[in-house]
Design a protein around this motif. Structure first.
Motif, PDB file in Angstrom:
ATOM      1  N   ILE A   1       6.876  -0.193  -9.102  1.00  0.00           N
ATOM      2  CA  ILE A   1       7.875   0.398 -10.001  1.00  0.00           C
ATOM      3  C   ILE A   1       7.203   1.341 -10.992  1.00  0.00           C
ATOM      4  N   MET A   2       6.062   0.892 -11.543  1.00  0.00           N
ATOM      5  CA  MET A   2       5.375   1.709 -12.547  1.00  0.00           C
ATOM      6  C   MET A   2       4.756   2.965 -11.934  1.00  0.00           C
ATOM      7  N   LEU A   3       4.366   2.908 -10.666  1.00  0.00           N
ATOM      8  CA  LEU A   3       3.865   4.106  -9.997  1.00  0.00           C
ATOM      9  C   LEU A   3       4.955   5.168  -9.929  1.00  0.00           C
ATOM     10  N   THR A   4       6.179   4.739  -9.693  1.00  0.00           N
ATOM     11  CA  THR A   4       7.305   5.677  -9.660  1.00  0.00           C
ATOM     12  C   THR A   4       7.525   6.302 -11.036  1.00  0.00           C
ATOM     13  N   VAL A   5       7.462   5.452 -12.068  1.00  0.00           N
ATOM     14  CA  VAL A   5       7.618   5.946 -13.446  1.00  0.00           C
ATOM     15  C   VAL A   5       6.501   6.926 -13.792  1.00  0.00           C
ATOM     16  N   ALA A   6       5.272   6.584 -13.403  1.00  0.00           N
ATOM     17  CA  ALA A   6       4.121   7.452 -13.681  1.00  0.00           C
ATOM     18  C   ALA A   6       4.245   8.782 -12.953  1.00  0.00           C
ATOM     19  N   ALA A   7       4.757   8.745 -11.715  1.00  0.00           N
ATOM     20  CA  ALA A   7       4.924   9.969 -10.930  1.00  0.00           C
ATOM     21  C   ALA A   7       5.902  10.929 -11.594  1.00  0.00           C
ATOM     22  N   ILE A   8       6.834  10.383 -12.382  1.00  0.00           N
ATOM     23  CA  ILE A   8       7.803  11.219 -13.101  1.00  0.00           C
ATOM     24  C   ILE A   8       7.267  11.608 -14.480  1.00  0.00           C
TER      25      ILE A   8
ATOM     26  N   TRP B   1      -3.244   2.460  -9.256  1.00  0.00           N
ATOM     27  CA  TRP B   1      -3.081   2.340 -10.706  1.00  0.00           C
ATOM     28  C   TRP B   1      -4.422   2.503 -11.426  1.00  0.00           C
ATOM     29  N   PHE B   2      -5.501   2.024 -10.800  1.00  0.00           N
ATOM     30  CA  PHE B   2      -6.854   2.227 -11.328  1.00  0.00           C
ATOM     31  C   PHE B   2      -7.152   3.723 -11.447  1.00  0.00           C
ATOM     32  N   MET B   3      -6.778   4.490 -10.419  1.00  0.00           N
ATOM     33  CA  MET B   3      -7.028   5.933 -10.445  1.00  0.00           C
ATOM     34  C   MET B   3      -6.151   6.641 -11.473  1.00  0.00           C
ATOM     35  N   ILE B   4      -4.893   6.179 -11.614  1.00  0.00           N
ATOM     36  CA  ILE B   4      -3.996   6.799 -12.589  1.00  0.00           C
ATOM     37  C   ILE B   4      -4.520   6.594 -14.012  1.00  0.00           C
TER      38      ILE B   4
ATOM     39  N   GLN C   1       0.817  -1.197   0.000  1.00  0.00           N
ATOM     40  CA  GLN C   1       0.000   0.000   0.000  1.00  0.00           C
ATOM     41  C   GLN C   1       0.857   1.257   0.000  1.00  0.00           C
ATOM     42  N   PHE C   2       0.245   2.339  -0.444  1.00  0.00           N
ATOM     43  CA  PHE C   2       0.854   3.660  -0.372  1.00  0.00           C
ATOM     44  C   PHE C   2      -0.219   4.626   0.101  1.00  0.00           C
TER      45      PHE C   2
END
Length: 344
Positions: free
Chosen positions: A310-317, A13-16, A3-4
């Motif tokens: 990992i993909m959340l980090t990529v998406a955040a950038i 990821w659903f929200m992104i 969790q975050f």
């Protein structure tokens, strides 16, 4: 699942993905709406101005669709596989009209012949309308649910997609984009074309208001499972209430000819509608009409927690960079359209 901020990675990821598709609907929505209105402009100069209003931004706006598709594949591969196999024919049709729309914009002004330009004008208008309508039909079927088995295989046929609810969502989506596009065009034009567009803004706003009202009644009467989450969480009722007031605000600003405020409200309306869609679906992403146990949810259809992290980090950038670039482009090409030798 990891969790975050108290929310599991799959839900983040659903929200992104929802946010990316919302960005696409807002940005390419006015492009498609402008295209759907194209044949209502009779003069050559008016059509060129309307084309050049979206000329600097239309291809960049479509990038959000590519990002959304890639994010869906990365975050929810089972959903991606089931949706793209089930909607294979509609998506191929969607891709075809998407290509025709792009060629219509680029080819229209390459030759001076009247028949040539009229041919591409018709192709541009029909393809833009078809894209908006097909997006709505796909969304309507996802909301309603489709017959998928335990392996995610579609067991219906092409005619299954042409159900009344999906068609109503398709018409409402087209109406929303036409209103959105008309408001955008009226901000980019002046003189006689501006005067004509003020009437078109009013008419498309009425068209959308009627369409969304009828769709809401139909949903409440015949698709009750879409209101379960709101009934179980009464505070969520505020979201459709805010949306109704926001639509009323659009009509108010249109009447006062404050089109920038009307456009902002139109963007908010698109966002609120898709937020309601997300609320209606969650935690499902693809509802099975054969057996609820076969439905693909946020949790059983997602990638591993490590991949999502990992993909959340990529998406955040990456996402803020795309937003910054999009903002820069719109800022660069702000103001009224002026035709010159480089125009379409």
């Amino acid at each position: 699942m990891e969790q975050f901020l108290g929310i599991d990675y799959a839900s983040w990821w659903f929200m992104i993905i929802g946010a990316v598709f919302t960005g696409y609907a807002i940005l390419d929505g006015f492009d498609l709406g402008a295209g759907a209105l194209h044949l209502f402009f009779n003069k050559e100069e008016s059509r060129r101005i309307a084309l050049n209003a979206i000329g600097p931004v239309w291809d960049g706006n479509e990038v959000w669709l590519v990002i959304g598709g890639g994010a869906l594949f990365a975050g929810f591969p089972k959903v991606y596989a089931a949706v793209f196999s089930a909607f294979y024919v509609p998506f191929m049709l969607f891709l075809t009209v998407l290509i025709f729309r792009a060629i219509s914009i680029e080819f229209r002004s390459k030759e001076p012949m009247l028949w040539w330009r009229k041919m591409w004008d018709v192709a541009y208008c029909l393809s833009s309308s078809a894209i908006a309508f097909l997006l709505g039909v796909v969304l309507g079927n996802i909301l309603l649910g489709i017959p998928v088995d335990r392996d995610g295989n579609f067991t219906g046929d092409l005619l299954y997609f042409l159900n009344p609810y999906a068609l109503m969502v398709g018409i409402t989506t087209l109406a929303l984009f036409m209103m959105h596009g008309a408001i955008y065009l009226v901000m980019k034009t002046e003189d006689r074309l501006y005067a004509k567009l003020t009437i078109m803004v009013r008419d498309t706003t009425i068209f959308f208001s009627i369409s969304v009202l009828l769709l809401s009644f139909y949903t409440l009467l015949y698709v009750p499972h879409l209101t379960n989450n709101i009934r179980q969480n009464p505070w969520m009722f505020l979201i459709p209430v805010i949306m109704v007031f926001n639509i009323a605000h659009i009509t108010r600003q249109v009447a006062k000819r404050k089109y920038l405020l009307a456009f902002i409200s139109s963007c908010i309306t698109v966002s609120l509608l898709l937020i309601i869609v997300a609320i209606e679906l969650y935690p499902n992403m693809l509802i099975s009409t054969l057996d609820p146990a076969y439905s693909i949810t946020v949790h059983n259809g997602s990638s591993s927690s490590k991949s999502l992290g990992i993909m959340l980090t990529v998406a955040a950038i990456g996402v803020p960079l795309v937003v910054a670039y999009t903002t820069f482009v719109f800022w660069t090409f702000k103001g009224k359209v002026k035709l010159d030798e480089t125009s379409y």
